[in-house]
Scaffold this active site. Sequence first.
Site, PDB file in Angstrom:
ATOM      1  N   ASP A   1     103.487  41.798   8.775  1.00 45.80           N
ATOM      2  CA  ASP A   1     103.693  43.140   9.316  1.00 45.80           C
ATOM      3  C   ASP A   1     103.481  44.206   8.249  1.00 45.80           C
ATOM      4  O   ASP A   1     104.424  44.733   7.671  1.00 45.80           O
ATOM      5  CB  ASP A   1     105.089  43.242   9.927  1.00 45.80           C
TER       6      ASP A   1
ATOM      7  N   ASP B   1     100.843  39.758  22.892  1.00 50.01           N
ATOM      8  CA  ASP B   1     102.066  39.578  22.105  1.00 50.01           C
ATOM      9  C   ASP B   1     103.222  39.204  23.048  1.00 50.01           C
ATOM     10  O   ASP B   1     103.019  38.974  24.236  1.00 50.01           O
ATOM     11  CB  ASP B   1     102.322  40.879  21.316  1.00 50.01           C
TER      12      ASP B   1
ATOM     13  N   ASP C   1     104.159  33.122  15.697  1.00 49.32           N
ATOM     14  CA  ASP C   1     104.770  34.172  14.884  1.00 49.32           C
ATOM     15  C   ASP C   1     106.216  33.755  14.597  1.00 49.32           C
ATOM     16  O   ASP C   1     106.708  32.778  15.167  1.00 49.32           O
ATOM     17  CB  ASP C   1     104.724  35.482  15.689  1.00 49.32           C
TER      18      ASP C   1
ATOM     19  N   ASP D   1     111.027  36.728   6.994  1.00 47.61           N
ATOM     20  CA  ASP D   1     110.520  37.788   7.864  1.00 47.61           C
ATOM     21  C   ASP D   1     110.990  39.113   7.280  1.00 47.61           C
ATOM     22  O   ASP D   1     112.094  39.557   7.534  1.00 47.61           O
ATOM     23  CB  ASP D   1     111.085  37.583   9.277  1.00 47.61           C
TER      24      ASP D   1
ATOM     25  N   ARG E   1     102.156  32.923  10.898  1.00 49.65           N
ATOM     26  CA  ARG E   1     102.621  33.902   9.905  1.00 49.65           C
ATOM     27  C   ARG E   1     103.251  33.187   8.706  1.00 49.65           C
ATOM     28  O   ARG E   1     103.060  33.578   7.576  1.00 49.65           O
ATOM     29  CB  ARG E   1     103.620  34.872  10.524  1.00 49.65           C
TER      30      ARG E   1
ATOM     31  N   HIS F   1      95.508  45.062  14.936  1.00 44.93           N
ATOM     32  CA  HIS F   1      96.817  44.857  15.554  1.00 44.93           C
ATOM     33  C   HIS F   1      97.643  46.124  15.346  1.00 44.93           C
ATOM     34  O   HIS F   1      97.382  46.892  14.421  1.00 44.93           O
ATOM     35  CB  HIS F   1      97.498  43.646  14.905  1.00 44.93           C
TER      36      HIS F   1
END
Lengths: 457, 927
Positions: B602, B414, B527, B268, B586, B660
Site C-alpha cells: 500500500d 477487490d 492480500d 501490514d 502481498r 490500483h
Amino acid sequence: MRFYVFIASVFCCAFADSRKIRGISSSYKRFYRERKSFLCIDGSKLIPFEQVNDDYCDCEDGSDEPGTSACPRGRFYCTNLGFRPHYIPSSRVNDGICDCCDASDEYNSHIRCQKTCWNLGQRERAYVEGQMRTLDEGLRLKQQLIEEGVLLWREKQAQLRELQQKAEDLHLKVEEHKKRKHQADQHKEQTLKTLQAGGAGSRQHNNTASGLFQFLDNNKDGSITVDEVQARVVTIHDEKRLLSENEAVALLGGGRQMDLTMFRHTLWDTLTKGDNVKIRDTNAALDSPVVEDPLLMAADRAAKWEATNLKKVEEAYETVNMEISDLQQKLAIDYGTDWEFLFLNSQCYKLQVYEYTYTLCPFNQVTQENTAGTQVSLGTWGMWAGEPKNQYSQMVYENGEPCWQGGSRTATVTLTCGTETALRSVKEPSKCQYIMDFQTPVACQPVLKQRGIHSEL
Amino acid sequence: MASFTERMAFVLVMALCLSGALAVDRGNFKTCDQSAFCKRQRALKPGESPYRALLETMELTNTRLTLQLINDNNKVRLLLELYRLQGNITRVKINELKPLKPRFEVPDVLVREPPTEPLSLLSQDENGVVLSLGAESQRVIVSARPFRLDIMEGRDVLMSLNSRGLLAFEHLRMRKDTQADSEAEKKEEVDPANPAETTKDEDDKDEDGMWEETFKSHTDGKPNGPSAISLDFSLPGVEHVYGIPEHAETLRLKTTDNGDPYRLYNLDVFQYELFNPMALYGAVPVMLAHNSQRTTGIFWLNAAETWVDISSNTAGKTVFGKMLDYVQGSSETPQTDVRWISESGIIDVFIMLGPTPKDVFSQYASLTGTQSFPPLSSLAYHQCRWNYNDQEDVKLVDAGFDEHDIPYDFIWLDIEHTDGKRYFTWDPHKFATPKEMLQGIMDKKRKMVAIVDPHIKVDSNYKIHNEIRSRGFYIKNKDGGDYEGWCWPGSAGYPDFTCADMRSWWASMFAYDQYGGSMENLYTWNDMNEPSVFNGPEVTMHKDAMHGAWEHRDVHNLYGFYVQMATAEGLIQRSGGVERPFVLTRAFFAGSQRYGAVWTGDNAAEWDHLKISIPMCLSLGLVGISFCGADVGGFFKSPSSELLVRWYQTGAYQPFFRAHAHLDTPRREPWLFGPENTALIREAVRQRYTLLPYWYLQFYQAHCTGQPVMRPLWVEYPQDPATFAIDDEFLIGTDLLVHPVTEEGARGVTAYLPGKNEVWFDVNTFQKHNGAQNLYIPVTMSSIPVFQRGGSIIPRKLRVRRSSTCMEHDPYTLFVALNPQRTAEGELYIDDGHTFNYEKKEFIHRKLFFANNILSSINLAPDAKFSTQSWIERVIILGASKPSKVTLQTADGQESQLEFEFDSSMSVLTLRKPGMNAGEDWKVMLQ
C-alpha cells in the site's frame, strides 16, 4: 428511412465490388483509384498500388492499409449494411473479436462472426423509434410543463406581488400601530406622572378643584368620605401618620362626607394653601396605591393592548417578508429559459439501490437513507453544471456530509429525456461522489431529433 | 544567517507535514529495543565469543562435516554441520546438540534437499582444521578457540563467520520455578561496576522478556522461553551489500550502526515510510555482497522475526577521506560486517560464493527455485481499483478502454465484490451473475482477478468457515481454541497454511464446482497474508498462536508464502494441471517466486513512492522474485495527472504493471485526466504491449535460470563501480536500459549508460550514444528514456491490440542494434502463452544472430515442437550502413530480394516485409 438504406446499399455494393479496396468508405474511394501508384493520403509517400492493403504499413498515416491491421494509426470502415456504418481502429481487424456487424473485420481469423446488421438495425430502428416516440411525447409533455411552468411562474410572481402588497399594507399597519402604541405609552406615562405629582404636591393633574376632588374620590361616588380623606391626605408635619377619624371629619367640615361644591369652598382651599395638610407624597408612600390606581391601570392596559397589537402586526409583517424572501430566493434560481424546471422545486423523487434509498429533491437537497433509517446528506443545491451548450443537462448538489478522508459528499445529477419524471439510477463511482440519472420530459431537447440513425444511413 | 533560519523553518514545516497527515504510526511497530530478543542479542559485545569448537568431535563423511561447539560459559553444546553443495555453495547449520525439544527447521522453501559435493580434509592441528571446498582452491578454515569459520579462495578471505564473536544460541531451558527467585538472584548478581562480568554469565539467567513480553496491550506468553540465535559474517573487500527485502529503501543497503537493524517480519504497515529499515509485508532473508572482483550471497533460512545489522569500516568516510587513504597508502581494506539475529529456529545458512552475480542467482535458484513462468497476458497491463462497484461498473470500465483505444488484459475486483467479505463468494446484488460478467470479459479476450484473502469470516452460515473449523484447519490460540482475530469481515479465523492437508483442501476450493461463479479467466489475488490481524500485536498474529506443534513465532514469515503456494496449486488443479496460474501476493518469503507475482503493497501517490518502486523491485529481483510491481498511481491519496502519467511510464517498464487505487480516492481510469494525458498514458501502455515478446522471453529465461528480469546495472556491469549504487535506472534483461522520469516538473534526466565499449540506441529516436558516460536527456511529458544495447536484437509486436491475447498471431518486427563490431544477437521465444505445454517441449526458441552482414535465425531447441502463424513483418537495423541488395534465404533454400529503406541520418536500415515464419530457419544477407 428505408429510402436512405436502399441508396446506401447500392453505393456501397457497387464500389466495394468493383474496386476491392477493403476497409474504406465510399467517400474515400477517390483516393484509391487503381493506378500504378498510391499516394498516402497525407501526401507523405508514393508507393506502388500493389502495396495497398498488402498487410505492411508504408504510410505514416496508415492510409495504405485501410483493410488490414498493419498500421498502428489506421482505421477500418465497417459498411454494416442494414445498420450504422462506422470506423474501428485497424488493431481490431482480424483480432478474433467481431466488431463489425457485417463480419467484415474478421475476414482472416479463427472466429466465425455472425452477420447481425439487419437484426441490429431493426433493433436500433425500434430503439430509435422508441426514442423518437419518447422524445416526441417528452417534448409534448415538456411543452405542457413549459406552459405550466410559465403559469406557475406567473402564479408565483403574482403570489410575490400579493405578498409584497400584503407586506406594504402590513408595513403601514405597523407604522400606525407603532404610533398608537406610542400614544398609549405616553398616556400611561402622563397618568403616572400626575399620580406622582399629586403625591409630591405637584399639581400637574390636581390643579383644578374637580381634579383633586376626583383624585380623592377613590370610589368615584361623587362624594369624599372619611376613608378617602384618610387614604390620601396627611399633615405636612408627619406624612407617614394616618389622619385620625376626627381629624378627617374636621377636614370634611364636621360631616362624614363632602360633595364637590362644598369641596370647592372648604377643603380645596385648605389643601391649596397647604399650611396644615397636603396630599400624601406619592414617591414616599404610594407604591401600591398608584398601581392600583384605576386611571393608571386603564392607561397601562391600553398601552399593553397596543403593544400586543403592534407585535402581532410586526410578526405578520415579518412572516410575509420571510415568505417574500423565500419566494424570491426560489424565483432567483435558474429554472430554464421557459421556467420548465420550476415544477420540480418542492418535489422529491426516490430510488432504492441495493441497501440504500436515495431521495432527490430538486433545487433543494439529495439524501441517502440506509435500511436502518439513518439519513445522510449527499449535498444541497449548488448549480447547473452541464456543458455550455446545454447547461441544464446536469445539476450539482454540494457540501453534503463530510467524508472520512476529507472533503464532503457531492451528487451530480444528469438529466435525461423521458416521458416520466423519475430518478433512474444512482452510482457512487468514487467514495462520496454520487452520480444520478434523473429522467424528465423537460430534459428533452428538440435537437436530439436530428441525431440517430437518420443522418448516418 | 537569514537563509539558514529560513531553511530551518522550512525543514520544520516539512517535518510537521510529514509527521501529520500521511505517515506510518511508528508506535504500532517494534523497534529492536522493544523486541526483547533483539535487544538482548544486540547488547552482546564483539570479541567475546564463548564458543569453542571441540575438534575431537569432528566427523567427516563424504557429504558433510559435523563438529560440536561448546559455550564455555554454560557448557551447552551445539552441533555444527557443514556441507559443500553443488554449484559453489557452502551450507552451515548450527543447532543445539540435545535441545529440550526440537527446534523449528524451515520446510518447503528449498526445492529439494540440496545435492552435496565431497569435502576433504587438508590439514588439522589443535587450533583448527582446513577443509578443501573442491573447486578453485577454495578452503574453509575451522578455528577452534574461539570458534570461527573462514572461507578462503587462494589467499583471499571471501567470508568469515563468527569473526566478531557474535554467534549466540539461546538454548531451550526449563523455566525457573518462580519469577521472584530469579528477580532476587538477578539483583544480587548485577554489579554495575563490572557489566562485562555479568554479560558473560547471562546465558543462565532470566532477563526481562525471556518468558513473557508485552508490547502495547499485547502480551506474548513464551512457554518455550528464550530461543534466539545470532551469527555475524565479515565480508572483506566489500562496500556494497543488497537484498534482504522488503524495505522501502535504496538499492544499496545502508549501515545500521546509528539506528535500528533492518527488520524482516511480515507486517501490514499502514502508510509506510520511505528510506528506513522497518519491516514491510514480505521477507526474503537473502543478502548479496558485491565488489568489482566478486559477488557472494548469504541465505539465512529462518522464518522467525529477524533483524539484520550492517556495519562497515568505510561507512561515513567521505570520498576525500577515501582518497586520502589511497594516497597515503592506508592499508585498511574496506570491509562490511553483517549480523543476523532471529527469534527462534536454528542457524541454517547458505553461503553462495558466486563469483559472478549470475552465479549467485543460479546458486540461489538451485536452492529455492526460479520465478514461475507466468501466463503471457499477466505481463500485460492490469486495471485495478478498490473497488469496481458492480457488474455494470466493470462493463463500463471495460468499454472505456475500448473507447479510448487503450489495451488492457486484466480487470481486478477487490474485497467489496464478495458477499460480506466471505471469500469465494459474490455480492448477491452487485455481482449477481459473475459468469455473465466473466463471459463478457472473455469475449474481449480479457481476464479478471478476484481477491481471496486468508482471513475467514467466523459465520456458521459460511461454508468455507464451517469446513475449516470442522476439519480443524484453523490456527489455534495458546489455549487450544481456534484463533480469532479482527480483519475485513469482522471476527475471522486464519487457516493453518503450514499444514499440507489444509493447503490441499484450500487448493480444492478453487475447483470450478466449488468456487461458484468462477471461470477459467478468473485468477486470484492473496492480500493481507502477513497475516494481517487488525487487533493483533503489530497488526499481525500473536506469536504464541499454534500451528500444530509449532508456534506462530517459528513460522510467521512463511505464512504468506504458503497462502500463495496453496492458491497457485488450486488454480493449477482446477484446469487439470494444464493452465499456468496467476496469483498475486502481498506477503512473501524466500521461494515465493515459484508461485506468482508480488507487489510492494500500500504505497502512496507521491513522487518519492514512484522513485522507490525502482529499488524495491530491484531488491526483490536480486533475491529471485522477478515478478514485482508497485501500484501505478499510488494506492493512498490522489496523484496529480503529471505523477499519474509518469507512473504509467515507469510501470510500463516494470515487471508487474498494475494500476490500483484506494477506495477513498477519486476515480482515475486513464481517460479521466483530459485527452492529452489519456494520449500519454495510452502511449506508455502501448509501448508495454509492443515489448511483450521481450518481456515474455525475459520471464522464460528467469524461469529457466533464476536471473532477475529487472536488473540493477551492476549485475551486468559488475566491474564498473559507477553502477554499484544506481537505483534510478535499471535494465530489463541485458538489452534494455530504462531511466524513467520520476521527478516532478522534470526538464531532463541524466542517465548513466554503462559499458566502455558499448553503444546504446535511444529506442524512440534511434540516436546512438556511447557507453560509460552520463548522458543528459532533455524530456517532455511524453518522454520515457529507454535505450537498446548495441549488440542486441529485440523482437517486438507493433500491432497493439485490445489485449495481449488478441496479438497472439501477430507478426514481429526485429530491432537489430549493432555494436561497434557490427554484430548483434537476441532470442525469440514463442509458445501458447498460457499452458504448461512448454514443459512438454511445445515451444519455439530461436537465436537471432547478426554477424558478417548476415542476420540469421537459429533453432535453440531443436527437440521442441511448436508452430506459429506469426511471421517477421519488418527488420530494423540500427547502426547499419546502406546495402546495395538484401536477400532473404528461407529454410527451403529459396532466395528472394527484399525491399528496404535506409535512413542515412540515423543509419537505420528497414527491411520491408521479409515475411518468413517466425518459427523457421532463415537468413537475411546484406550486400
